[in-house]
Design an enzyme around this catalytic site. Sequence first.
Site, mmCIF file in Angstrom:
data_model
loop_
_atom_site.group_PDB
_atom_site.id
_atom_site.type_symbol
_atom_site.label_atom_id
_atom_site.label_comp_id
_atom_site.label_asym_id
_atom_site.label_seq_id
_atom_site.Cartn_x
_atom_site.Cartn_y
_atom_site.Cartn_z
ATOM 1 N N ARG A 50 0.830 -1.200 0.000
ATOM 2 C CA ARG A 50 0.000 0.000 0.000
ATOM 3 C C ARG A 50 0.866 1.253 0.000
ATOM 4 O O ARG A 50 1.804 1.373 0.784
ATOM 5 C CB ARG A 50 -0.938 0.007 1.215
ATOM 6 C CG ARG A 50 -1.899 -1.185 1.226
ATOM 7 C CD ARG A 50 -2.638 -1.292 2.549
ATOM 8 N NE ARG A 50 -3.356 -2.542 2.644
ATOM 9 C CZ ARG A 50 -4.672 -2.667 2.483
ATOM 10 N NH1 ARG A 50 -5.397 -1.607 2.203
ATOM 11 N NH2 ARG A 50 -5.254 -3.836 2.600
ATOM 12 N N HIS A 246 -21.695 2.845 5.834
ATOM 13 C CA HIS A 246 -21.722 3.312 4.442
ATOM 14 C C HIS A 246 -23.117 3.758 4.015
ATOM 15 O O HIS A 246 -23.360 4.002 2.828
ATOM 16 C CB HIS A 246 -21.205 2.223 3.504
ATOM 17 C CG HIS A 246 -19.737 1.983 3.649
ATOM 18 N ND1 HIS A 246 -18.794 2.747 3.003
ATOM 19 C CD2 HIS A 246 -19.048 1.079 4.392
ATOM 20 C CE1 HIS A 246 -17.582 2.326 3.321
ATOM 21 N NE2 HIS A 246 -17.712 1.318 4.169
ATOM 22 N N LYS A 277 -17.638 9.368 7.059
ATOM 23 C CA LYS A 277 -17.948 9.149 5.645
ATOM 24 C C LYS A 277 -18.945 10.220 5.185
ATOM 25 O O LYS A 277 -18.556 11.339 4.900
ATOM 26 C CB LYS A 277 -18.424 7.724 5.428
ATOM 27 C CG LYS A 277 -17.287 6.715 5.672
ATOM 28 C CD LYS A 277 -17.683 5.293 5.426
ATOM 29 C CE LYS A 277 -16.478 4.363 5.442
ATOM 30 N NZ LYS A 277 -15.747 4.326 6.717
ATOM 31 N N THR A 392 -8.768 -7.173 1.632
ATOM 32 C CA THR A 392 -10.018 -6.413 1.664
ATOM 33 C C THR A 392 -11.088 -7.103 0.834
ATOM 34 O O THR A 392 -12.272 -7.105 1.190
ATOM 35 C CB THR A 392 -9.782 -4.988 1.148
ATOM 36 O OG1 THR A 392 -8.699 -4.396 1.896
ATOM 37 C CG2 THR A 392 -11.016 -4.130 1.316
#
Length: 434
Positions: A50, A246, A277, A392
């Site tokens: 990453r 989400h 978010k 993920t």
Amino acid sequence: MRSISNNNGSGNNMAKKNPPKAQSKNTPVSFYETFFEKRLSDLHKEGRYRVFADLERHVGHFPKATFRDAAGHPREITIWCSNDYLGMGQHPDVIKATCAAVQSSGAGAGGTRNISGTTRYHIELEKELADLHGKPEALVFTSGYISNEASLSTLAKLLPDCVVFSDEKNHASMIAGIRGSGCEKYIFRHNDLEHLESLLNAVERCRPKIIAFESVYSMDGDIAPIREICDLAEEYGALTYLDEVHAVGMYGPRGAGVAERDGQMHRVDVIEGTLGKAFGCMGGYIASTKAIIDVVRSYASGFIFTTSLPPGLLAGAVASVKHLKTSQVERARHQERAATLKKLLADNGLPVMPSVSHIVPLLVGDARLCKAASDDLMLYHNIYVQPINYPTVPRGTERLRLTPSPFHTDADMNALVDALCDVWENLSLTRAAA
């Protein structure tokens, strides 16, 4: 034409096959450094290492931002993977409230919630969140990860002989919380009601049970059958724990999430959400009954021993929650933008994965190629979208996860599609079936 090798590497199992041997007390630090460097090398070989992008957002110009490369050279890019779904992080009311709180109360909270760190901003925000979800009380944490880990581990651990039923695609924070409880657990196939019921039916009716699941699953963009899961919970005597991170701010008449949209919010026992978010700030929370909130507050180490969120973030979150309780403009525009992008991608033969939510996943199917696609978009097209790789998502389903916002214009979308078509051709990636 640019190209990349498709060698996936196989070094990630090296440490399991050859674990480091016990060393003497005088083992040089270099031994450990060598071992950890090897593990990092494995990630590089697989294309799963990453890399952080050095980004500077500018108020009033989202989704544009300044990106600085390794040499520090700046250029303007367009962000296509932000979780600030509605751009509330730059909303004038949020910025005004944040700045006013900092000027009034300073930069930090000054301690844990129990030791001088509970401010009037905590109290106000928790009242707003309880009202948002129609629950008696709410509790704010430093992040959504901590709220899941601390709450699930505490509730399941305190209930005697508890069994937890967890959707196989639950977030890592939920998995960590369930594991931390030490309770017996069963994993049901994703959104599979028959499998969930068969597992429930195999456990003694008298045992305490928790069903843990999400509303919007952020990698695939699909949505849980909340009504039917609540039906099973009531039949088998289970608590329901719903992660709406989400979905809060995004769905429902007041932005309380999918459970509100579907008329099921009153049936869910514990609702977990985030402020980081759609609300554009930082933090996590749960909303539930007075007893459940109080027991988590009183027993959860992840809550008790953590310095509390600062006044500025809390005040900004209060302003954001209040605004999205009454404003439909951001949600309506956002849904239109997501639908428009999905159609553009499909019309151009790009492998957009099916999604009934605002999440727009684009299948690549290979970790190294997924990272290469992300790198090329940034290098050649000034477009930033982070690769999503294992763990993920499962191996073979690596993807680019696009998150359109109300502020992405038609021109932004057309530029993105043109760039993706170029990258797909240059990397010989698989197109959508005709």
